[in-house]
Design a protein around this motif. Structure first.
Motif, PDB file in Angstrom:
ATOM      1  N   ALA A  11       5.213  -2.892  -4.476  1.00 50.15           N
ATOM      2  CA  ALA A  11       4.081  -1.964  -4.416  1.00 50.15           C
ATOM      3  C   ALA A  11       4.533  -0.545  -4.699  1.00 50.15           C
ATOM      4  CB  ALA A  11       3.410  -2.050  -3.049  1.00 50.15           C
ATOM      5  N   ASP A  12       5.659  -0.159  -4.124  1.00 52.74           N
ATOM      6  CA  ASP A  12       6.177   1.190  -4.299  1.00 52.74           C
ATOM      7  C   ASP A  12       6.564   1.450  -5.748  1.00 52.74           C
ATOM      8  OD1 ASP A  12       7.165   3.677  -3.992  1.00 52.74           O
ATOM      9  OD2 ASP A  12       8.768   3.145  -2.598  1.00 52.74           O
ATOM     10  N   LEU A  13       7.377   0.563  -6.326  1.00 54.32           N
ATOM     11  CA  LEU A  13       7.909   0.809  -7.660  1.00 54.32           C
ATOM     12  C   LEU A  13       6.875   0.583  -8.751  1.00 54.32           C
ATOM     13  CD1 LEU A  13      11.521  -0.585  -7.362  1.00 54.32           C
ATOM     14  CD2 LEU A  13      10.674   1.732  -7.028  1.00 54.32           C
ATOM     15  N   GLN A  14       5.950  -0.333  -8.554  1.00 55.39           N
ATOM     16  CA  GLN A  14       4.888  -0.503  -9.542  1.00 55.39           C
ATOM     17  C   GLN A  14       4.047   0.762  -9.621  1.00 55.39           C
ATOM     18  OE1 GLN A  14       3.023  -4.031  -8.004  1.00 55.39           O
ATOM     19  NE2 GLN A  14       3.913  -5.323  -9.590  1.00 55.39           N
TER      20      GLN A  14
ATOM     21  N   THR B 221       5.815  -7.445 -15.963  1.00 56.89           N
ATOM     22  CA  THR B 221       4.437  -7.921 -16.068  1.00 56.89           C
ATOM     23  C   THR B 221       4.086  -8.188 -17.520  1.00 56.89           C
ATOM     24  OG1 THR B 221       3.789  -6.622 -14.130  1.00 56.89           O
ATOM     25  CG2 THR B 221       2.024  -7.416 -15.551  1.00 56.89           C
ATOM     26  N   ALA B 222       3.525  -9.369 -17.782  1.00 63.26           N
ATOM     27  CA  ALA B 222       3.102  -9.726 -19.136  1.00 63.26           C
ATOM     28  C   ALA B 222       2.095 -10.862 -19.064  1.00 63.26           C
ATOM     29  CB  ALA B 222       4.298 -10.149 -19.990  1.00 63.26           C
TER      30      ALA B 222
ATOM     31  N   PRO C 167      -0.959 -10.183 -10.429  1.00 64.46           N
ATOM     32  CA  PRO C 167      -0.291  -8.894 -10.192  1.00 64.46           C
ATOM     33  C   PRO C 167      -1.215  -7.681 -10.224  1.00 64.46           C
ATOM     34  CG  PRO C 167       0.132  -9.673 -12.417  1.00 64.46           C
ATOM     35  CD  PRO C 167      -0.545 -10.793 -11.699  1.00 64.46           C
ATOM     36  N   ASP C 168      -2.376  -7.802 -10.837  1.00 68.03           N
ATOM     37  CA  ASP C 168      -3.283  -6.661 -10.941  1.00 68.03           C
ATOM     38  C   ASP C 168      -4.433  -6.719  -9.939  1.00 68.03           C
ATOM     39  OD1 ASP C 168      -1.847  -5.596 -13.137  1.00 68.03           O
ATOM     40  OD2 ASP C 168      -2.861  -6.994 -14.489  1.00 68.03           O
ATOM     41  N   ALA C 169      -4.409  -7.696  -9.033  1.00 71.66           N
ATOM     42  CA  ALA C 169      -5.494  -7.867  -8.073  1.00 71.66           C
ATOM     43  C   ALA C 169      -5.082  -7.357  -6.696  1.00 71.66           C
ATOM     44  CB  ALA C 169      -5.888  -9.341  -7.983  1.00 71.66           C
ATOM     45  N   ALA C 170      -6.062  -7.156  -5.832  1.00 66.82           N
ATOM     46  CA  ALA C 170      -5.763  -6.744  -4.464  1.00 66.82           C
ATOM     47  C   ALA C 170      -5.076  -7.880  -3.708  1.00 66.82           C
ATOM     48  CB  ALA C 170      -7.040  -6.331  -3.746  1.00 66.82           C
ATOM     49  N   PHE C 171      -5.590  -9.111  -3.894  1.00 66.75           N
ATOM     50  CA  PHE C 171      -4.968 -10.273  -3.270  1.00 66.75           C
ATOM     51  C   PHE C 171      -4.012 -10.909  -4.263  1.00 66.75           C
ATOM     52  CE2 PHE C 171      -5.158 -14.943  -2.362  1.00 66.75           C
ATOM     53  CZ  PHE C 171      -4.346 -14.900  -1.230  1.00 66.75           C
TER      54      PHE C 171
ATOM     55  N   TYR D 212      -1.820  -8.726   0.372  1.00 69.67           N
ATOM     56  CA  TYR D 212      -3.102  -8.056   0.107  1.00 69.67           C
ATOM     57  C   TYR D 212      -2.880  -6.555   0.179  1.00 69.67           C
ATOM     58  CZ  TYR D 212      -8.108  -7.381  -0.225  1.00 69.67           C
ATOM     59  OH  TYR D 212      -9.362  -7.022  -0.668  1.00 69.67           O
ATOM     60  N   GLN D 213      -3.335  -5.839  -0.857  1.00 69.90           N
ATOM     61  CA  GLN D 213      -3.136  -4.398  -0.943  1.00 69.90           C
ATOM     62  C   GLN D 213      -4.451  -3.650  -0.750  1.00 69.90           C
ATOM     63  OE1 GLN D 213      -1.235  -3.513  -4.677  1.00 69.90           O
ATOM     64  NE2 GLN D 213       0.715  -4.447  -4.071  1.00 69.90           N
ATOM     65  N   PHE D 214      -4.375  -2.605   0.078  1.00 68.79           N
ATOM     66  CA  PHE D 214      -5.503  -1.699   0.289  1.00 68.79           C
ATOM     67  C   PHE D 214      -5.114  -0.350  -0.314  1.00 68.79           C
ATOM     68  CE2 PHE D 214      -5.371  -4.787   3.662  1.00 68.79           C
ATOM     69  CZ  PHE D 214      -6.691  -5.193   3.825  1.00 68.79           C
ATOM     70  N   SER D 215      -5.864   0.112  -1.278  1.00 69.73           N
ATOM     71  CA  SER D 215      -5.554   1.364  -1.958  1.00 69.73           C
ATOM     72  C   SER D 215      -6.431   2.504  -1.456  1.00 69.73           C
ATOM     73  CB  SER D 215      -5.731   1.206  -3.473  1.00 69.73           C
ATOM     74  OG  SER D 215      -4.878   0.213  -3.979  1.00 69.73           O
ATOM     75  N   SER D 216      -5.864   3.712  -1.475  1.00 71.21           N
ATOM     76  CA  SER D 216      -6.596   4.948  -1.155  1.00 71.21           C
ATOM     77  C   SER D 216      -7.231   4.910   0.236  1.00 71.21           C
ATOM     78  CB  SER D 216      -7.671   5.209  -2.221  1.00 71.21           C
ATOM     79  OG  SER D 216      -7.111   5.244  -3.505  1.00 71.21           O
ATOM     80  N   LEU D 217      -6.442   4.486   1.228  1.00 64.38           N
ATOM     81  CA  LEU D 217      -6.966   4.461   2.593  1.00 64.38           C
ATOM     82  C   LEU D 217      -7.015   5.850   3.208  1.00 64.38           C
ATOM     83  CD1 LEU D 217      -5.334   1.289   4.190  1.00 64.38           C
ATOM     84  CD2 LEU D 217      -7.697   1.606   3.427  1.00 64.38           C
ATOM     85  N   LEU D 218      -5.891   6.561   3.162  1.00 62.83           N
ATOM     86  CA  LEU D 218      -5.803   7.901   3.735  1.00 62.83           C
ATOM     87  C   LEU D 218      -5.690   8.980   2.672  1.00 62.83           C
ATOM     88  CD1 LEU D 218      -3.294   7.129   6.647  1.00 62.83           C
ATOM     89  CD2 LEU D 218      -5.799   7.145   6.720  1.00 62.83           C
ATOM     90  N   ALA D 219      -5.252   8.594   1.497  1.00 61.93           N
ATOM     91  CA  ALA D 219      -5.115   9.532   0.375  1.00 61.93           C
ATOM     92  C   ALA D 219      -5.303   8.749  -0.916  1.00 61.93           C
ATOM     93  CB  ALA D 219      -3.744  10.207   0.401  1.00 61.93           C
ATOM     94  N   GLN D 220      -5.614   9.461  -1.980  1.00 63.02           N
ATOM     95  CA  GLN D 220      -5.898   8.802  -3.249  1.00 63.02           C
ATOM     96  C   GLN D 220      -4.692   8.047  -3.788  1.00 63.02           C
ATOM     97  OE1 GLN D 220      -7.475  11.410  -6.201  1.00 63.02           O
ATOM     98  NE2 GLN D 220      -7.907   9.793  -7.678  1.00 63.02           N
ATOM     99  N   SER D 221      -3.487   8.496  -3.443  1.00 65.79           N
ATOM    100  CA  SER D 221      -2.278   7.919  -4.019  1.00 65.79           C
ATOM    101  C   SER D 221      -1.552   6.950  -3.088  1.00 65.79           C
ATOM    102  CB  SER D 221      -1.300   9.032  -4.403  1.00 65.79           C
ATOM    103  OG  SER D 221      -0.945   9.797  -3.261  1.00 65.79           O
ATOM    104  N   ASP D 222      -2.196   6.501  -1.997  1.00 62.05           N
ATOM    105  CA  ASP D 222      -1.484   5.625  -1.076  1.00 62.05           C
ATOM    106  C   ASP D 222      -1.854   4.159  -1.283  1.00 62.05           C
ATOM    107  OD1 ASP D 222      -3.951   5.280   0.073  1.00 62.05           O
ATOM    108  OD2 ASP D 222      -3.421   6.074   2.031  1.00 62.05           O
ATOM    109  N   VAL D 223      -0.969   3.266  -0.804  1.00 61.83           N
ATOM    110  CA  VAL D 223      -1.182   1.821  -0.848  1.00 61.83           C
ATOM    111  C   VAL D 223      -0.677   1.232   0.462  1.00 61.83           C
ATOM    112  CG1 VAL D 223      -0.633  -0.365  -1.972  1.00 61.83           C
ATOM    113  CG2 VAL D 223      -0.898   1.700  -3.359  1.00 61.83           C
ATOM    114  N   PHE D 224      -1.542   0.500   1.153  1.00 59.90           N
ATOM    115  CA  PHE D 224      -1.151  -0.224   2.364  1.00 59.90           C
ATOM    116  C   PHE D 224      -1.188  -1.706   2.039  1.00 59.90           C
ATOM    117  CE2 PHE D 224      -2.451  -2.529   6.252  1.00 59.90           C
ATOM    118  CZ  PHE D 224      -1.318  -2.259   7.029  1.00 59.90           C
ATOM    119  N   GLU D 225      -0.118  -2.429   2.408  1.00 58.91           N
ATOM    120  CA  GLU D 225      -0.024  -3.832   2.047  1.00 58.91           C
ATOM    121  C   GLU D 225       0.387  -4.677   3.242  1.00 58.91           C
ATOM    122  OE1 GLU D 225       1.809  -5.388  -1.787  1.00 58.91           O
ATOM    123  OE2 GLU D 225       3.389  -5.900  -0.353  1.00 58.91           O
ATOM    124  N   ILE D 226      -0.251  -5.834   3.389  1.00 59.81           N
ATOM    125  CA  ILE D 226       0.195  -6.837   4.348  1.00 59.81           C
ATOM    126  C   ILE D 226       0.667  -8.046   3.544  1.00 59.81           C
ATOM    127  CG2 ILE D 226      -1.263  -6.089   6.250  1.00 59.81           C
ATOM    128  CD1 ILE D 226      -3.300  -8.189   5.460  1.00 59.81           C
ATOM    129  N   SER D 227       1.733  -8.701   4.008  1.00 56.32           N
ATOM    130  CA  SER D 227       2.325  -9.761   3.210  1.00 56.32           C
ATOM    131  C   SER D 227       2.918 -10.845   4.082  1.00 56.32           C
ATOM    132  CB  SER D 227       3.422  -9.188   2.294  1.00 56.32           C
ATOM    133  OG  SER D 227       4.452  -8.594   3.070  1.00 56.32           O
TER     134      SER D 227
END
Length: 283
Positions: A28-31, A79-80, A98-102, A140-155
């Motif tokens: 998530a970080d490096l992508q 990714t391809a 790879p491009d989905a939230a789940f 599962y990734q949650f984007s823009s929770l606290l800021a536009q550029s953040d990502v929260f993920e549970i795995s």
């Protein structure tokens, strides 16, 4: 007890904190760290893009050891054609979304076992052969929770031995948070809980009667359950559009029968640290 799969710098750089959620968290970080114009440019040229990290780090000689060793660092996320391939040291995962939230997909791994350790007492225990493992992950990734550029993920990840070495399963549940401080600098942190079955735990943390007589350690049978809890932090900085620097530190605490093993209590440490730094290239 085994050599770490990855120098999960976690992670999921190849510092195998792992037994942690380093792989999904680092992905998530490096992508997100990849420049958007680079990804768009590659999409237009056939949909192939990714990031590769090479470097060096340090980790415990084996999981539960008090001695540390330098190790190479390898991480790639490619990714391809709507699929993502993540390589983190001796473990690889195929992301089917790879491009989905789940996201989810199969994983394979190679565990180097335990033989020829720097600890002479532990080296007298039964040799543990290298193991091949297969399994899968989901995130599962949650984007823009606290800021536009953040990502929260549970795995979650689950791996099973298919080579007859420990005939058990191991896995982890984790959560991570990544935040873009600036356009060039991103910071990430994660936490994970690792668990394993009886046969896995007894293979790596148990001491047989033969091993006890050779090493002087007390015979011990380890049961399954929660194995460890881990914390990690990652920082990535884009020096140019394609080149960057990635650093990571990690800490894990062995718990339960893993921490109570005489291998850990007498000859090792329940506190495991890792760290590393590498050069990243986006394409």
């Amino acid at each position: 007890m085994r050599n770490r799969k990855e120098l999960s710098l976690t992670t999921g750089l190849m510092l195998a904190l792992t037994g942690c959620c380093a792989a999904p968290a680092l992905a998530a970080d490096l992508q997100a760290d990849m420049p958007e114009n680079v990804a768009l440019e590659e999409d237009e040229q056939g949909g192939f893009h990714g990031i590769v990290v090479l470097g060096a780090g340090v980790q415990s000689d084996f999981e539960g050891a008090a001695e540390y060793a330098a190790v190479p660092l390898l991480y790639a996320n490619l990714t391809a054609f709507g699929l993502g391939l993540e390589i983190e040291g001796p473990e690889a995962s195929l992301n089917l979304r790879p491009d989905a939230a789940f996201q989810f997909g199969p994983s394979i791994g190679y565990d180097m076992g335990r033989d020829g350790t720097s600890n002479k007492v532990v080296d007298r225990l039964d040799k543990i052969d290298a193991a091949f493992e297969v399994g899968g992950f989901a995130a599962y990734q949650f984007s823009s929770l606290l800021a536009q550029s953040d990502v929260f993920e549970i795995s979650a990840e689950l791996m099973a031995d298919v080579s007859g070495v420990h005939d058990g399963v191991s896995g982890s549940l984790g959560a991570s948070y990544m935040y873009g401080v600036t356009e060039r600098l991103r910071l990430g942190t994660e936490v994970a809980v690792g668990f394993a079955s009886d046969s896995y735990m007894d293979t790596y943390y148990g001491v047989t009667s033969g091993g006890a007589s050779r090493s002087g350690l007390q015979a011990y049978t380890a049961g399954g359950g929660v194995k460890d809890v881990s914390l990690g932090a990652t920082a990535s900085f884009n020096v140019t559009e394609r080149w960057g620097i990635v650093g990571r530190v990690g800490y894990s605490r062995l718990l339960g029968d893993a921490a109570d093993s005489p291998i850990v209590k007498k000859e090792g440490s329940a506190d495991q640290f890792s760290g590393g730094i590498g050069i990243s290239y986006s394409f």
